[in-house]
Enzyme design. Structure first.
Site, mmCIF file in Angstrom:
data_model
loop_
_atom_site.group_PDB
_atom_site.id
_atom_site.type_symbol
_atom_site.label_atom_id
_atom_site.label_comp_id
_atom_site.label_asym_id
_atom_site.label_seq_id
_atom_site.Cartn_x
_atom_site.Cartn_y
_atom_site.Cartn_z
ATOM 1 N N HIS A 103 0.846 -1.197 0.000
ATOM 2 C CA HIS A 103 0.000 0.000 0.000
ATOM 3 C C HIS A 103 0.878 1.242 0.000
ATOM 4 C CE1 HIS A 103 -3.495 2.468 0.580
ATOM 5 N NE2 HIS A 103 -3.065 2.923 1.747
ATOM 6 N N ASP A 107 -3.603 9.051 3.498
ATOM 7 C CA ASP A 107 -3.815 7.637 3.174
ATOM 8 C C ASP A 107 -5.138 7.525 2.425
ATOM 9 O OD1 ASP A 107 -4.118 4.918 3.007
ATOM 10 O OD2 ASP A 107 -3.712 4.515 5.110
ATOM 11 N N CYS A 128 -4.106 2.828 -5.116
ATOM 12 C CA CYS A 128 -3.459 3.627 -4.061
ATOM 13 C C CYS A 128 -2.269 4.409 -4.590
ATOM 14 C CB CYS A 128 -3.033 2.714 -2.913
ATOM 15 S SG CYS A 128 -1.930 1.373 -3.406
#
Length: 503
Positions: free
Chosen positions: A394, A411, A462
């Site tokens: 991630h 995030d 991401c």
């Protein structure tokens, strides 16, 4: 007769009246003839070998019944049976009058039903207004209507046709007038269906309820009780509503005003041309997988067709493409420094080196990464410093925001990690001490895990979210994009990497 010669005996048996197969065993083909003075006699039975014997088996003809004229008009008052009693028969007279009364009763019911249906249609357009005198007249009509159904004493004399016709006309005329029961039922239906639309005040309700004088006192008492209970409650509710409205207006005046929503800028969303899309599609082809498509000289990174495949839909971004794109963002700022903020972009290996020591922090491993000679500018003079953070599978982004004195963490899955910001705060203090010899107090800086930021809705975008956070923040813009823009950002990033120029 020649056709009947064959099997004559069998045909005679079938034609016999005693045979069960004879069609004349129960139906007389010809009427039996007999004199009016005497009863019919049985004919002698002849031999079956003669035609006369066969003809004799038919019933004799009967004389037609004598026609009896009824005392009423045949089209309206005739009896259902043609063989009814004679003119002078008293029981026959009673039967005829009974039929007449039943016809009157049926005609009355049909007339009343028709009048009720027409009355309902008319009352939908206007409100019934009746007074007590009309109600009394209706009750009189009810008594007169009920008297019609009583048994008529005819006596022994013959009924007069003219009187019966006059009585029928009078009954039909009365049937066309509404009775009290029909008015009451219609009024009930009217009040149920049209109370909300036609009754606007208690006075109108009292006028409608005045149709029944017996129930008027109870209705008035009910209305007065309702007015007595509802009026104070309505006043209280009105007062409470006014108080709450004043409170809401006060809170609105004390609430800080929100920043006006800015329109999305055009530059980050310039659509690609058809020839640019064609170039990207050719670069994604299988024939270019082993081919070096571009080479970035400053970072010495080569991008092959296989590495560029990470920008196709549903693919994870790799380090090479991310690092080349961050280098292009820095070169974009150098071309037009007035349009973009002064920023520095670390590559994806910086944070791994910084936390690679035994204690989880090693400044000496990255001390030479930011020399003046290598960068061409001082790191501590930058407004924002972007640090890519890779957590196994991630991508996240950390920002040293000197301009706003913040350490920010972004995030795309909504995660929070204050440890990253603490390590970067320690690094920045060491960097300022190393490069300028001054101490900087970062304890007063804010640690912010950015909320209300665009979040991904899948498990593979991401990396695209991370580089676009850096792109928009380096422009000085809010994060005004969403998940639906990711396919476009993938194509645009591939186009910029192939051209080695960020727009």
């Amino acid at each position: 007769m020649g056709a009947l010669a064959r099997n004559r005996k069998r045909i005679d048996e079938c034609l016999s009246s005693n045979s069960p197969f004879s069609p004349y065993s129960h139906i007389s083909k010809r009427p039996r003839l007999f004199s009016s003075s005497s009863s019919p006699t049985t004919r002698p039975v002849f031999s079956s070998n003669r035609a006369v014997a066969r003809v004799s088996r038919y019933p004799a003809a009967q004389l037609p019944l004598r026609r009896i004229h009824a005392p009423v008009k045949p089209d309206k008052f005739s009896s259902s049976s043609s063989s009814g009693p004679g003119r002078g028969d008293q029981s026959g007279d009673v039967t005829i009058m009974g039929n007449l009364l039943r016809r009157y009763a049926n005609a009355k019911k049909e007339a009343l039903a028709t009048c009720k249906s027409k009355k309902r249609e008319e009352e939908e357009e206007e409100v019934i207004q009746l007074d007590e005198e009309e109600d009394d007249d209706d009750q009189n009509r009810v008594s007169e209507d009920s008297s019609i159904e009583e048994v008529v004493d005819l006596g022994e004399d013959e009924p007069d046709v003219q009187e019966l016709e006059t009585e029928r006309v009078r009954c039909e005329a009365q049937a066309t007038q509404p009775s009290a029961s029909s008015v009451a039922s219609d009024f009930t239906t009217l009040t149920v269906n049209n109370t909300c639309s036609k009754v606007e005040s208690s006075e109108q309700m009292r006028e409608l309820l005045a149709l029944n004088p017996e129930d008027l006192p109870s209705y008035k008492k009910l209305i007065e009780e309702l007015d007595r209970k509802t009026t104070p409650k309505l006043k209280q509710l009105g007062f409470e509503i006014q108080v709450n409205e004043n409170k809401r207006a006060l809170f609105e005046s004390l609430r800080p005003k929100k920043k006006p929503v800015e329109e999305a800028p055009r530059e980050p969303f310039i659509p690609l041309k058809e020839e640019e899309k064609a170039v990207v599609e050719r670069a994604f082809s299988y024939a270019n997988r082993r081919k070096v498509l571009v080479t970035h000289e400053n970072s010495n990174i080569q991008i092959t067709g296989e590495l560029l495949q990470c920008l196709k839909p549903c693919a994870w971004l790799n380090d090479e493409v991310i690092n080349v794109y961050l280098e292009l963002l820095k070169e974009r700022e150098k071309r037009d420094p007035k349009k973009f903020l002064k920023c520095h972009f670390f590559n994806t290996f910086f944070y791994k080196k910084l936390i690679g020591g035994r204690s989880g922090y090693d400044y000496k491993a990255v001390r030479r990464w930011t020399t003046q000679r290598k960068l061409g500018y001082s790191l501590i003079d930058c407004d924002k410093i972007f640090v890519p953070i890779h957590k196994e599978i991630h991508w996240c982004l950390a920002v040293i925001n000197k301009r706003d004195q913040k350490f920010q963490y972004l995030d795309s899955l909504g995660g929070r990690d204050t440890k990253v910001m603490q390590l970067l705060a320690k690094y920045y203090a060491d960097e300022v001490k190393e490069k300028s010899g001054k101490d900087v107090d970062v304890s007063s800086w804010e640690f912010e895990c950015v909320e209300d930021l665009p979040e991904q809705e899948n498990g593979f975008d991401c990396g695209v979210f991370m580089i676009k956070y850096a792109d928009f923040y380096s422009r000085g813009l809010d994060l005004c994009f969403h998940q639906k823009h990711m396919p476009y950002f993938r194509l645009r990033t591939a186009k910029e990497v192939l051209q080695l120029r960020a727009d």
